[in-house]
Design a protein around this motif. Structure first.
Motif, short mmCIF file in Angstrom:
data_model
loop_
_atom_site.label_atom_id
_atom_site.label_comp_id
_atom_site.label_asym_id
_atom_site.label_seq_id
_atom_site.Cartn_x
_atom_site.Cartn_y
_atom_site.Cartn_z
N GLY A 131 52.00 2.68 7.70
CA GLY A 131 52.70 1.37 8.32
C GLY A 131 54.13 1.57 8.54
O GLY A 131 54.49 0.99 9.11
N ASP A 132 54.55 2.98 8.48
CA ASP A 132 56.15 3.23 8.76
C ASP A 132 56.04 4.41 9.56
O ASP A 132 54.94 4.71 10.24
CB ASP A 132 56.78 3.26 7.44
N ASP A 133 57.37 4.80 10.10
CA ASP A 133 57.34 5.85 11.11
C ASP A 133 56.84 7.00 10.43
O ASP A 133 56.12 8.18 10.99
CB ASP A 133 58.74 6.01 11.47
N ARG A 149 60.99 0.55 8.28
CA ARG A 149 61.01 -0.52 8.87
C ARG A 149 61.22 -1.91 8.25
O ARG A 149 61.78 -2.76 9.03
CB ARG A 149 59.73 -0.61 9.78
N ASP A 178 60.28 11.03 14.54
CA ASP A 178 60.07 10.20 13.59
C ASP A 178 60.80 10.53 12.11
O ASP A 178 60.89 9.67 11.37
CB ASP A 178 58.50 10.00 13.06
N ASP A 227 51.86 12.93 15.37
CA ASP A 227 51.75 12.22 16.68
C ASP A 227 50.77 13.06 17.56
O ASP A 227 50.95 14.23 17.69
CB ASP A 227 53.24 11.78 17.19
#
Ligand SMILES: Nc1ncnc2c1ncn2[C@@H]1O[C@H](COP(=O)(O)OP(=O)(O)O)[C@@H](O)[C@H]1O
Ligand SMILES: Cc1ncc(C[n+]2csc(CCOP(=O)(O)OP(=O)(O)O)c2C)c(N)n1
Ligand SMILES: [Mg+2]
Length: 317
Positions: free
Chosen positions: A26-28, A144, A73, A45
């Protein structure tokens, strides 16, 4: 189905926090507890030809950029990079391509201060996955979540240059990139600035990959707040402005994506600290708005008129 619904509804419920997993999906990046004082920060990624980078582009540029996008990130989490792995899929592999890939890896290692520690190589369509690992002091990772009512909203660097460059990317000659091309090929990756923000300055942070209009919503949704952004304050890349004009460059800056700048919130009491971090880390920074209690509503203020923004940035699917 949109990627974010897939992640939220199908993947996130499978991720549980335990004594080791401090922060899951849910976050970076995820955060894993290692010892008393240290945490490991991990993110992955994937970049696919024609979706993330143009067909026929120089692979040295593509690989170096993919490393930058992934390391970004870590910057968004305020982490110090420790290493990355590189998984490659190529339709074929010859000595020339191998040389281009190796040159890109060498550029990425140097530019983003992160060593390569492994990877995987398979045959298939051109695809690159980079997994990055970094460290933070326990409890210091930027997330976030955490923004507060009345916090300032800030962004580093300028926006829209990358999307403007991409509109006309015909030149991927590595020795001859224009300043605008560099905005796309060389993500800024604000590592030093992010690490500074993590020392008690920012209340939330992420890196801008999908465009300001979409990515700001991750901060708003996770804090249950709204925001007012001053349209005239959004820092538009001057080369993009020169190329496509005021309105079109605003659209690119607002929703084009691929900027890899940091978007963060901090209380007004931290303005001086943000400014001095900007100076010491040589990172331009602009205050573009403020958070408020209007749940998840983004207002764009322009010459005193406010409009509700419904744009949601770049989305796969
Ligand atoms: N297929 C997946 N399985 C598990 N987690 C995923 C998957 N895809 C994305 N995520 C998680 O969802 C969150 C958001 O991902 P993403 O939007 O790609 O973030 P970013 O823009 O920082 O790369 C991250 O925590 C990521 O690890
Ligand atoms: C050839 C090409 N066309 C379009 C784009 C624009 N684009 C593709 S994916 C994307 C969003 C960022 O990629 P994503 O996989 O969502 O990264 P993440 O948010 O996971 O970091 C953007 C702006 C591009 N980079 N390259
Ligand atoms: Mg991602």
């Amino acid at each position: 189905m949109k990627e974010f619904s897939f992640i939220k509804e199908f993947m996130k419920p499978l991720s549980v926090s335990d004594e080791h997993v401090v922060l899951g999906i849910g976050d970076d990046a995820a955060v894993i507890r290692l010892g008393e004082n240290e945490e490991l920060v991990v993110s992955t990624d994937t970049q696919v030809e024609s979706r993330h980078f143009p067909v026929g582009a120089d692979y040295a540029l593509v690989v170096a950029r993919a490393i930058g996008c992934a390391v970004s990130d870590l910057a968004a989490m305020g982490a110090q990079p420790l290493g990355f792995t590189l998984s490659l899929s190529c339709p074929n592999l010859n000595v020339e391509l191998a040389r281009r890939i190796a040159e890109g890896v060498a550029m990425g290692i140097e530019r983003y201060q992160t060593p390569i520690i492994g990877g995987d190589t398979v045959q298939g369509p051109f695809t690159i996955s980079v997994t990055v690992m970094g460290r933070v002091e326990a409890g210091q990772a930027l997330r976030r979540t955490g923004a507060q009512d009345d916090d300032d909203l800030w962004v580093t660097g300028t926006l829209g240059g990358s999307a403007a460059a991409l509109e006309e990317i015909d030149n991927t000659d590595i020795g001859n990139l224009s300043a605008l091309d560099q905005a796309y090929w060389q993500p800024p990756c604000r590592l030093e600035f992010g690490q500074g923000l993590a020392r008690g300055i920012a209340t939330s942070c992420l890196d801008l990959s999908d465009g300001l209009a979409g990515d700001v919503r991750h901060i708003l949704q996770s804090s249950g707040l709204g925001a007012e952004i001053d349209r005239g304050r959004i820092p538009i890349n001057p080369l993009a402005l020169g190329r496509v004009g005021r309105d079109a460059s605003f659209e690119l800056a607002f929703q084009g994506g691929d900027d890899y700048e940091l978007l963060f919130t901090a209380p007004a009491s931290k303005r001086q600290e943000v400014e001095s971090l900007s100076l010491t880390s040589n990172t331009p920074v602009t205050r573009i708005g403020r958070l408020n209690l209007n749940r998840e509503i983004l207002l764009i203020v322009d010459d005193g008129n406010a409009t509700i923004c419904t744009n949601s940035g770049y989305g796969h699917f």
